[in-house]
Design a protein around this motif. Structure first.
Motif, PDB file in Angstrom:
ATOM      1  N   ILE A 192       0.877  -1.177  -0.145  1.00  0.00           N
ATOM      2  CA  ILE A 192      -0.132  -0.012  -0.118  1.00  0.00           C
ATOM      3  C   ILE A 192       0.400   1.560  -0.591  1.00  0.00           C
ATOM      4  O   ILE A 192       0.748   2.156  -0.712  1.00  0.00           O
ATOM      5  CB  ILE A 192      -0.935   0.004   1.399  1.00  0.00           C
ATOM      6  CG1 ILE A 192      -2.022  -1.004   1.465  1.00  0.00           C
ATOM      7  CG2 ILE A 192      -1.608   1.230   1.198  1.00  0.00           C
ATOM      8  CD1 ILE A 192      -2.560  -1.749   2.288  1.00  0.00           C
ATOM      9  N   THR A 193       1.807   1.003   0.505  1.00  0.00           N
ATOM     10  CA  THR A 193       3.150   2.381   1.006  1.00  0.00           C
ATOM     11  C   THR A 193       3.577   2.639  -0.497  1.00  0.00           C
ATOM     12  O   THR A 193       3.907   3.949  -1.348  1.00  0.00           O
ATOM     13  CB  THR A 193       3.923   2.331   2.227  1.00  0.00           C
ATOM     14  OG1 THR A 193       3.013   2.199   2.885  1.00  0.00           O
ATOM     15  CG2 THR A 193       4.453   2.965   1.969  1.00  0.00           C
ATOM     16  N   TYR A 194       3.927   1.875  -1.390  1.00  0.00           N
ATOM     17  CA  TYR A 194       4.778   1.724  -2.449  1.00  0.00           C
ATOM     18  C   TYR A 194       3.291   2.139  -3.613  1.00  0.00           C
ATOM     19  O   TYR A 194       4.025   3.784  -4.402  1.00  0.00           O
ATOM     20  CB  TYR A 194       4.534   0.220  -2.821  1.00  0.00           C
ATOM     21  CG  TYR A 194       5.324  -0.066  -4.387  1.00  0.00           C
ATOM     22  CD1 TYR A 194       6.497   0.406  -4.606  1.00  0.00           C
ATOM     23  CD2 TYR A 194       4.148  -0.519  -5.528  1.00  0.00           C
ATOM     24  CE1 TYR A 194       6.990   0.770  -6.533  1.00  0.00           C
ATOM     25  CE2 TYR A 194       4.460  -0.315  -6.926  1.00  0.00           C
ATOM     26  CZ  TYR A 194       5.800   0.219  -7.273  1.00  0.00           C
ATOM     27  OH  TYR A 194       6.044   0.548  -8.602  1.00  0.00           O
ATOM     28  N   PHE A 195       2.623   1.615  -3.387  1.00  0.00           N
ATOM     29  CA  PHE A 195       1.651   2.546  -5.071  1.00  0.00           C
ATOM     30  C   PHE A 195       0.766   4.215  -4.262  1.00  0.00           C
ATOM     31  O   PHE A 195       0.361   4.349  -5.189  1.00  0.00           O
ATOM     32  CB  PHE A 195       0.005   1.796  -4.594  1.00  0.00           C
ATOM     33  CG  PHE A 195       0.412   0.453  -4.995  1.00  0.00           C
ATOM     34  CD1 PHE A 195       0.255   0.542  -6.616  1.00  0.00           C
ATOM     35  CD2 PHE A 195       0.572  -0.427  -5.018  1.00  0.00           C
ATOM     36  CE1 PHE A 195       0.433  -0.629  -7.593  1.00  0.00           C
ATOM     37  CE2 PHE A 195       0.552  -1.999  -6.202  1.00  0.00           C
ATOM     38  CZ  PHE A 195       1.446  -1.923  -6.831  1.00  0.00           C
ATOM     39  N   PHE A 222      15.493  15.428   2.716  1.00  0.00           N
ATOM     40  CA  PHE A 222      14.774  14.369   2.199  1.00  0.00           C
ATOM     41  C   PHE A 222      13.530  14.030   2.851  1.00  0.00           C
ATOM     42  O   PHE A 222      12.891  12.542   3.254  1.00  0.00           O
ATOM     43  CB  PHE A 222      15.607  13.649   2.571  1.00  0.00           C
ATOM     44  CG  PHE A 222      17.113  13.370   1.769  1.00  0.00           C
ATOM     45  CD1 PHE A 222      17.106  12.517   0.430  1.00  0.00           C
ATOM     46  CD2 PHE A 222      17.822  13.691   2.362  1.00  0.00           C
ATOM     47  CE1 PHE A 222      18.071  12.956  -0.512  1.00  0.00           C
ATOM     48  CE2 PHE A 222      19.150  13.993   1.428  1.00  0.00           C
ATOM     49  CZ  PHE A 222      19.151  13.290  -0.587  1.00  0.00           C
ATOM     50  N   GLY A 223      13.599  15.187   4.117  1.00  0.00           N
ATOM     51  CA  GLY A 223      12.173  14.486   5.247  1.00  0.00           C
ATOM     52  C   GLY A 223      10.415  14.546   5.212  1.00  0.00           C
ATOM     53  O   GLY A 223      10.257  13.901   5.292  1.00  0.00           O
ATOM     54  N   PRO A 224      10.238  15.456   4.020  1.00  0.00           N
ATOM     55  CA  PRO A 224       9.416  15.381   2.810  1.00  0.00           C
ATOM     56  C   PRO A 224       8.911  13.835   2.694  1.00  0.00           C
ATOM     57  O   PRO A 224       7.795  13.668   2.453  1.00  0.00           O
ATOM     58  CB  PRO A 224       8.563  16.540   1.947  1.00  0.00           C
ATOM     59  CG  PRO A 224       9.930  17.171   2.345  1.00  0.00           C
ATOM     60  CD  PRO A 224      11.123  16.734   2.721  1.00  0.00           C
ATOM     61  N   VAL A 225       9.634  13.233   2.171  1.00  0.00           N
ATOM     62  CA  VAL A 225       9.295  12.437   1.423  1.00  0.00           C
ATOM     63  C   VAL A 225       9.779  11.269   2.337  1.00  0.00           C
ATOM     64  O   VAL A 225       8.491  10.233   2.178  1.00  0.00           O
ATOM     65  CB  VAL A 225      10.685  12.124  -0.098  1.00  0.00           C
ATOM     66  CG1 VAL A 225      10.166  10.680  -0.742  1.00  0.00           C
ATOM     67  CG2 VAL A 225      10.582  12.931  -1.019  1.00  0.00           C
ATOM     68  N   LEU A 226      10.496  11.487   3.252  1.00  0.00           N
ATOM     69  CA  LEU A 226      10.832  10.169   3.883  1.00  0.00           C
ATOM     70  C   LEU A 226       9.307   9.694   5.065  1.00  0.00           C
ATOM     71  O   LEU A 226       8.806   9.275   5.193  1.00  0.00           O
ATOM     72  CB  LEU A 226      12.084  10.342   5.024  1.00  0.00           C
ATOM     73  CG  LEU A 226      13.100  10.244   3.611  1.00  0.00           C
ATOM     74  CD1 LEU A 226      14.189   9.900   5.138  1.00  0.00           C
ATOM     75  CD2 LEU A 226      12.895   8.354   3.620  1.00  0.00           C
ATOM     76  N   GLY A 227       9.438  11.833   5.508  1.00  0.00           N
ATOM     77  CA  GLY A 227       8.023  11.521   5.918  1.00  0.00           C
ATOM     78  C   GLY A 227       6.427  10.824   6.046  1.00  0.00           C
ATOM     79  O   GLY A 227       5.724  10.110   6.069  1.00  0.00           O
ATOM     80  N   LEU A 228       6.160  11.381   4.239  1.00  0.00           N
ATOM     81  CA  LEU A 228       5.492  10.719   3.494  1.00  0.00           C
ATOM     82  C   LEU A 228       5.468   8.664   3.221  1.00  0.00           C
ATOM     83  O   LEU A 228       3.973   8.544   3.847  1.00  0.00           O
ATOM     84  CB  LEU A 228       4.982  11.301   2.200  1.00  0.00           C
ATOM     85  CG  LEU A 228       4.260  10.659   1.305  1.00  0.00           C
ATOM     86  CD1 LEU A 228       2.642  11.085   1.774  1.00  0.00           C
ATOM     87  CD2 LEU A 228       4.172  11.342  -0.155  1.00  0.00           C
ATOM     88  N   MET A 229       6.550   8.726   3.607  1.00  0.00           N
ATOM     89  CA  MET A 229       6.419   7.534   3.535  1.00  0.00           C
ATOM     90  C   MET A 229       6.235   6.468   4.903  1.00  0.00           C
ATOM     91  O   MET A 229       5.449   5.910   4.915  1.00  0.00           O
ATOM     92  CB  MET A 229       7.769   6.768   2.641  1.00  0.00           C
ATOM     93  CG  MET A 229       8.218   6.959   1.552  1.00  0.00           C
ATOM     94  SD  MET A 229      10.112   6.925   1.005  1.00  0.00           S
ATOM     95  CE  MET A 229       9.679   4.707   1.067  1.00  0.00           C
ATOM     96  N   VAL A 230       6.981   7.158   5.881  1.00  0.00           N
ATOM     97  CA  VAL A 230       6.688   7.085   7.215  1.00  0.00           C
ATOM     98  C   VAL A 230       4.826   6.908   7.238  1.00  0.00           C
ATOM     99  O   VAL A 230       3.765   6.006   8.216  1.00  0.00           O
ATOM    100  CB  VAL A 230       7.059   7.297   8.099  1.00  0.00           C
ATOM    101  CG1 VAL A 230       7.072   7.000   9.447  1.00  0.00           C
ATOM    102  CG2 VAL A 230       8.776   7.299   8.191  1.00  0.00           C
ATOM    103  N   PHE A 231       3.993   8.128   6.926  1.00  0.00           N
ATOM    104  CA  PHE A 231       3.423   8.256   7.538  1.00  0.00           C
ATOM    105  C   PHE A 231       1.711   7.032   6.260  1.00  0.00           C
ATOM    106  O   PHE A 231       1.175   6.930   7.402  1.00  0.00           O
ATOM    107  CB  PHE A 231       2.234   9.194   6.916  1.00  0.00           C
ATOM    108  CG  PHE A 231       1.220   9.530   6.944  1.00  0.00           C
ATOM    109  CD1 PHE A 231       0.928  10.541   8.317  1.00  0.00           C
ATOM    110  CD2 PHE A 231       0.429  10.075   5.828  1.00  0.00           C
ATOM    111  CE1 PHE A 231      -0.087  10.566   8.254  1.00  0.00           C
ATOM    112  CE2 PHE A 231      -1.614  10.496   6.128  1.00  0.00           C
ATOM    113  CZ  PHE A 231      -1.278  11.034   7.061  1.00  0.00           C
ATOM    114  N   ALA A 232       2.618   6.689   5.161  1.00  0.00           N
ATOM    115  CA  ALA A 232       1.703   6.080   4.815  1.00  0.00           C
ATOM    116  C   ALA A 232       1.532   4.536   5.753  1.00  0.00           C
ATOM    117  O   ALA A 232       0.416   3.866   5.434  1.00  0.00           O
ATOM    118  CB  ALA A 232       1.976   6.526   2.644  1.00  0.00           C
ATOM    119  N   TYR A 233       2.870   4.176   5.807  1.00  0.00           N
ATOM    120  CA  TYR A 233       3.009   2.726   6.185  1.00  0.00           C
ATOM    121  C   TYR A 233       2.352   3.028   7.760  1.00  0.00           C
ATOM    122  O   TYR A 233       1.657   1.554   7.918  1.00  0.00           O
ATOM    123  CB  TYR A 233       4.440   2.700   6.055  1.00  0.00           C
ATOM    124  CG  TYR A 233       5.374   1.302   6.621  1.00  0.00           C
ATOM    125  CD1 TYR A 233       4.655   0.291   5.794  1.00  0.00           C
ATOM    126  CD2 TYR A 233       5.272   0.906   8.091  1.00  0.00           C
ATOM    127  CE1 TYR A 233       4.909  -1.244   6.515  1.00  0.00           C
ATOM    128  CE2 TYR A 233       5.575  -0.391   8.195  1.00  0.00           C
ATOM    129  CZ  TYR A 233       5.639  -1.510   7.378  1.00  0.00           C
ATOM    130  OH  TYR A 233       6.069  -2.578   8.227  1.00  0.00           O
TER     131      TYR A 233
END
Length: 346
Positions: free
Chosen positions: A48-51, A267-278
């Protein structure tokens, strides 16, 4: 006095077993964790995080296309932007930026079509992964899988319905914003005070939890591929909503401390979005597993039918005694009988 045997020591319940027997709520949490782990919850959460991340790029393309259509309909705005670029960026770089903007405006239709097609493809993959994950958490086993076209149409309908539900919840969240509520109260003539600020904050959190509860309940109850209990889904949705609100609070505090540095800002926004989605995906899936392991939903798991019985006939050939073996047996018997008769005559 002898101590307990090895068998008795092995049969003695462990600490977790005693806790589960003593506290039913803890036993329920452990059952939910077992269901989550056995149904590969982490695997589905990662998918789900990947998509989710993958769908952002075509959505950005759609956003650029919409911006291009807006600028194309307002030539005076294009002239103003070009003047701002020339005033702030001198030389060839400014001219290149202007040409790049004009090229983007000219290709807005192509970019929009490609973005929409890619976003639809990524969105269907995201929805398929989410629905399969929810169905697995509920323990829904399907003997007959739907056809490809029927499955994609069902996923598309679910994606559109989830989008509309998300828009509705976002609108309700905006109404529950502290600033909006404060402006409304000020419009009615309520004076600003510390007590009012605290009440507004509490009201904002309550509205946010309510909105998240509605959205998560819809996801848990309506997105699985089979019908499930709405009552259990509402209870699980409330757990997910409270956990989601706590997670947002912790994440906001953490991001404020991380985004201050240059690496965090990059890199914070991208990593934050990934962690948030996961984390959000894991929270929803675990809440679904919690609902599925409620006593009223713990039905017997279907046992697959055994395969057809196979009967194999085996013919075993056992040959008789050979002639020399028969002669030896007769001779041995005669010798034994002769010896026995002589022994009796004595």
């Amino acid at each position: 006095m002898t101590g307990p045997s090895a068998t008795e020591a092995d049969e003695k319940p462990g600490f977790l077993d005693r806790m589960r027997a003593r506290m039913p709520w803890f036993d329920h949490v452990m059952r939910a964790q077992e269901r989550y782990a056995s149904s590969k919850g982490d695997f589905y959460a990662a998918g789900i995080t990947y998509f989710t991340i993958f769908a952002l790029f075509p959505l950005l393309m759609v956003g650029f296309a919409v911006g291009g259509f807006v600028l194309a309909s307002r030539p005076e705005l294009i002239v103003e932007i070009e003047e701002q670029i020339r005033a702030n960026v001198s030389g060839d770089l400014g001219q290149q930026l202007i040409e790049l903007m004009e090229s983007a405006i000219e290709s807005r239709a192509t970019v929009g079509i490609i973005g929409l097609a890619t976003a639809a493809w990524a969105g269907l993959g995201w929805m398929n992964n989410l629905r399969e994950a929810l169905s697995q958490m509920w323990g829904l086993y399907r003997d007959e899988l739907p056809g490809f076209v029927k499955k994609k149409l069902s996923d598309l309908l679910a994606l559109v319905s989830l989008f509309l539900a998300s828009v509705l919840t976002l609108a309700l969240t905006a109404l529950g914003n502290t600033t909006v509520i404060q402006d409304i109260l000020m419009w009615f003539g309520f004076p600003d005070s510390t007590a009012l600020s605290v009440l507004l904050r509490v009201a904002s959190i309550a509205i946010s939890i309510l909105v998240s509860w509605l959205l998560f309940t819809y996801v848990i109850a309506r997105l699985p591929r089979e019908s499930v209990s709405l009552r259990s889904s509402m209870r699980a949705g409330l757990i997910a909503a409270v956990g989601f609100e706590i997670f947002k609070l912790v994440a906001s505090i953490y991001l404020k401390s991380v985004l201050t540095g240059p690496a965090g800002a990059t890199f914070g926004p991208v990593l934050g979005l990934m962690v948030f989605a996961y984390i959000t995906a894991r929270l929803v899936l675990f809440s679904t597993a919690w609902a599925a392991t409620l006593p009223e939903n713990m039905g017997e798991e279907p046992v697959p039918a055994p395969g057809p019985a196979v009967i194999n006939n085996r013919i075993i050939h056992r040959p008789g005694l050979r002639p020399w073996q028969a002669a030896a047996a007769v001779a041995a018997g005669a010798a034994g009988a002769l010896s026995l008769s002589r022994w009796r005559q004595r």
